[in-house]
Design an enzyme around this catalytic site. Structure first.
Site, PDB file in Angstrom:
ATOM      1  N   ASP A 187       1.755  -7.157  12.218  1.00 55.33           N
ATOM      2  CA  ASP A 187       1.461  -6.204  11.133  1.00 55.33           C
ATOM      3  C   ASP A 187       2.749  -5.900  10.364  1.00 55.33           C
ATOM      4  O   ASP A 187       3.039  -4.751  10.014  1.00 55.33           O
ATOM      5  CB  ASP A 187       0.826  -4.910  11.667  1.00 55.33           C
ATOM      6  N   PHE A 198       3.145   4.299   5.411  1.00 51.40           N
ATOM      7  CA  PHE A 198       2.981   3.732   6.747  1.00 51.40           C
ATOM      8  C   PHE A 198       3.438   2.283   6.772  1.00 51.40           C
ATOM      9  O   PHE A 198       3.193   1.534   5.832  1.00 51.40           O
ATOM     10  CB  PHE A 198       1.500   3.758   7.158  1.00 51.40           C
ATOM     11  N   ARG A 207       3.175  -8.840   0.535  1.00 53.55           N
ATOM     12  CA  ARG A 207       3.383  -7.942  -0.615  1.00 53.55           C
ATOM     13  C   ARG A 207       3.373  -8.623  -1.979  1.00 53.55           C
ATOM     14  O   ARG A 207       3.726  -7.993  -2.988  1.00 53.55           O
ATOM     15  CB  ARG A 207       4.706  -7.184  -0.480  1.00 53.55           C
TER      16      ARG A 207
END
Lengths: 425, 313
Positions: free
Chosen positions: A305, A324, A64
């Site tokens: 993930d 998501f 991120r």
């Protein structure tokens, strides 16, 4: 500085080891692997009763940073990786800005050097901005040191663009890791299209949407000779297609997440947005197929993930509105050990291989093995330690996991990178 | 009567016994003066989506139980872009209001905010998820007409994919052993219906043959945009409910529709206004059911569902 990791069960598939050995790590490297290494003046780490494995490698994480640091930073994400036993991670390009230029790659490398205790590898976006239209500049990106190209999570829908992207990947000898999803079939989709989506009254993400692009990408890989790596496989059909493709000699590899190995769409009814990710949790039949695929090598490796989001995003509104993604770095080993290894569905060797040697080889990372002369990246697992998943204690900023409160058996208790212990728990 | 919680968010979580008890309560309320049951209580109707009939129905119902009612329209906003539903409920609760009736475009949006407020939250339709008072009034209407629900055959026709009315009806009617069939073009029949015990078919005529109730859903013009129907005209060719098609159905077969109707698209004037039609009974019963819902929520305490008990309250 030297550490002697003594008396543990060393599981190192690359070197065909599974037995009691000592590992000596000196000057940042593994210098000796032997049945009984003299202690000398080395610092001793008593690993008796524990598993000693190569440092784990996660080839699908979202750190991120840059741009989404409310969700996670390179610092917190890699701390989470360390707690999860990971010594190397491959970070995905959907940051802000997207990783599509050497400048962003270098930013991440510099930040990682400064703030990360684990090795951070970078996947760049196959198209500029992740928009699926124009190719990113592969030559410059390769020179900047990327390990792969990727379209995660924005599938390149234009097959011509994808073909050319794969040809460039082959030109610069880069694997391409793809998120397979026909975007037009999943508009407003929230969960797997099936019983649960019907009950919840939300649009679904049909399995066929993943299968269609999986099939397309496999055909393009065959055509272009590119190394295709399929991210987060989740359907039975996709497993079958990969099996057939490998038989035909196509250069395709695949990964699966711990959650897809364990949960079905019913988890959404229990956990809400903390079980919402893409590809979604699917049916029992799909879980069975991916387990079999991992077991027989059709699916090569496990990757989390890891996708942190803020609490407001995940819990502030309804399931439909939540983004998501779930986290996974700090629960991966525990989940795989509890649900697969201890359940007798997977051998320790296969688990270690799928989390070390194989992902390393797919993406050409050094490591994934405890070979003398190689970097001292080592993970120690207590296979019998029972613990409860408490998200509030995670190093990750994210708390979005469906496993909160779950009792697991098997825990990472030490992580070492380049001979230095970066986590002990 | 014993009401399971302070809210009415869905019918999926009602047991058959609870639903039956509620029907009897509604029977009793219909025959009594209930104007004191909501005295001193206030209900706010909070609509994030257009509504005419449900809104008016609740307003009239509030009047019947003697409760104060206030109607508010609001724009449904995304998380992080304005006041959360939780905060809106808190504001309304702080004003001393007792219940809030909410219609919202997002499925499942009410569950969490309802758990964080002392307001009674009544779902007037959330996205494609549920429309509990519609299902209650529909089942009650069928029960009145046939004297029972068990063993009846109900065929639902139309855009089931997007229909919260269909979902709520499937949940509720299946608890009573009703045999359910869903009919429409394959594009409008969602995956997963079989898990509800609902048979599916694209053949309308076949589905009409043994039906006791034909429940007709509205087709929205917007569905053309998303390739779900090529055009409303084309849809009508396959699925318009006409008197001719109903001639093949049982003589006792009735027609229902939650409204508003697209006359000529899913149902003809002849059928809508004809002898088989229970459509306007549904509207009438809607007021009675919503009156009973408000009465029950405003007077929540264990009680028997006898007429005597209602008067005593």
């Amino acid at each position: 500085m030297s550490v002697l990791i003594k008396g543990g069960r060393v599981i190192d598939p690359a070197n065909r080891l599974d037995g009691t050995y000592d590992i000596l790590v000196e000057g940042g490297k593994v210098t000796r692997v032997g049945a009984s290494v003299p202690t000398g003046s080395h610092q001793v780490y008593d690993a008796s009763g524990k598993w000693v494995v190569p440092g784990l490698i996660d080839v699908h994480v979202h750190l991120r940073e840059p741009g989404q640091t409310l969700k996670e930073t390179i610092k917190t994400g890699t701390q989470a990786a360390a707690r999860g036993g990971f010594t190397s991670v491959l970070t995905m390009p959907n940051t802000d800005p997207v990783i599509d230029s050497p400048a962003v790659v270098e930013f991440i490398q510099l930040k990682s050097k400064e703030q990360s205790l684990v090795r951070v590898y970078v996947a760049a976006s196959v198209t500029k901005g992740g928009l699926g239209e124009r190719l990113s500049e592969a030559a410059g990106l390769k020179a900047a040191g990327i390990s792969a190209l990727s379209d995660d999570p924005f599938t390149v829908m234009d097959s011509e663009v994808m073909r050319r992207g794969m040809e460039y990947a082959r030109t610069y000898d880069l694997p391409i890791t793809t998120h397979c999803e026909d975007k037009r079939m999943v508009v407003d989709g929230v969960v797997h299209e099936g019983e649960v989506s019907m009950r919840l009254g939300v649009r679904g993400l049909p399995a066929a949407a993943e299968d269609i692009i999986t099939s397309r990408n496999i055909l393009l890989a065959e055509m272009t000779g590119c190394h295709l790596h399929l991210a987060h496989l989740s359907t039975a059909q996709a497993v079958d297609m990969v099996r057939a493709a490998k038989r035909r000699g196509i250069r395709v590899t695949a990964e699966v997440t711990p959650h897809h190995l364990v949960l079905t769409d019913h988890a959404v009814e229990a956990c809400g947005a903390h079980a919402k990710m893409n590809p979604p949790l699917r049916t029992q039949m799909d879980v069975k197929a991916v387990r079999e695929g991992l077991q027989d090598g059709t699916i090569d490796c496990i990757a989390t993930d890891h996708a942190p989001h803020t609490a407001l995003e995940k819990e502030g509104g309804s399931l439909s509105e939540a983004p998501f993604g779930i986290i996974g770095l700090e629960t991966s080993v525990g989940i795989v050990m509890t649900e697969l290894v201890h359940a007798g569905l997977m051998t320790p060797r296969r688990m270690v291989e799928a989390m070390t040697m194989i992902p390393a080889d797919i993406f050409r990372f050094p490591g994934g093995r405890l070979t003398e002369g190689m970097a001292g990246d080592v993970t120690v697992i207590d296979p019998d330690q029972e613990w409860t998943v408490e998200p509030n204690q995670f190093a990750s900023k994210g708390r979005n996991t469906p496993f909160a409160g779950k009792r697991l058996k098997g825990k990472v208790i030490m992580t070492m990178v380049g001979g230095e212990i970066i986590y002990e728990g | 009567m014993i009401w399971p919680s302070k809210d009415l968010l869905d019918v999926a979580s009602l047991s058959r016994e609870q639903a039956e008890e509620f029907f009897q309560y509604a029977d009793a309320c219909e025959k009594t003066d209930v104007s004191s049951l909501g005295k001193g209580k206030t209900v706010v109707l909070l609509f994030f989506e257009k509504s005419t009939r449900t809104r008016i129905s609740f307003e009239v119902a509030a009047g019947k139980v003697g409760a104060g009612v206030s109607v508010a329209y609001a724009e449904a906003i995304s998380v992080g872009k304005g006041e959360t539903l939780e905060d809106t409920f808190r504001v309304i609760q702080s004003m001393g209001v007792d219940a809030v009736v909410v219609r919202h475009p997002i499925s499942g949006v009410l569950e969490r905010p309802a758990s964080k407020t002392t307001l009674s939250v009544i779902n007037a339709g959330d996205g494609m998820h549920e429309h509990p008072t519609q299902a209650l009034l529909d089942a009650w209407t069928i029960r009145k007409r046939f004297g029972k629900l068990d063993g009846l055959r109900v065929t639902v026709v139309g855009d089931i994919l997007h229909s919260r009315v269909a979902r709520s009806n499937f949940h509720l009617l299946s608890k009573f052993g009703v045999q359910l069939t869903a009919v429409g073009p394959a594009t409008l029949l969602p995956a997963g219906l079989s898990h509800f015990g609902v048979q599916t078919t694209t053949d309308l005529d076949k589905a009409l043959i043994q039906a006791d109730v034909v429940y007709v859903l509205r087709i929205q013009h917007e569905r053309q945009q998303k390739s779900l129907i090529p055009s409303v005209g084309d849809y009508a060719k396959g699925y318009l409910i006409t008197a001719d098609r109903l001639a093949k159905a049982k003589s006792t077969c009735v027609v229902m529709h939650p409204g508003p109707m697209n006359r000529g698209v899913e149902i003809t004037d002849q059928v809508a206004d004809g002898p088989r039609s229970l459509i306007f009974d549904q509207v009438k019963n809607g007021v009675a059911i919503r009156t009973a819902v408000l009465a029950a929520l405003f007077n929540r305490r264990p009680a028997m569902t006898t007429r005597r008990e209602v008067i005593a309250l």
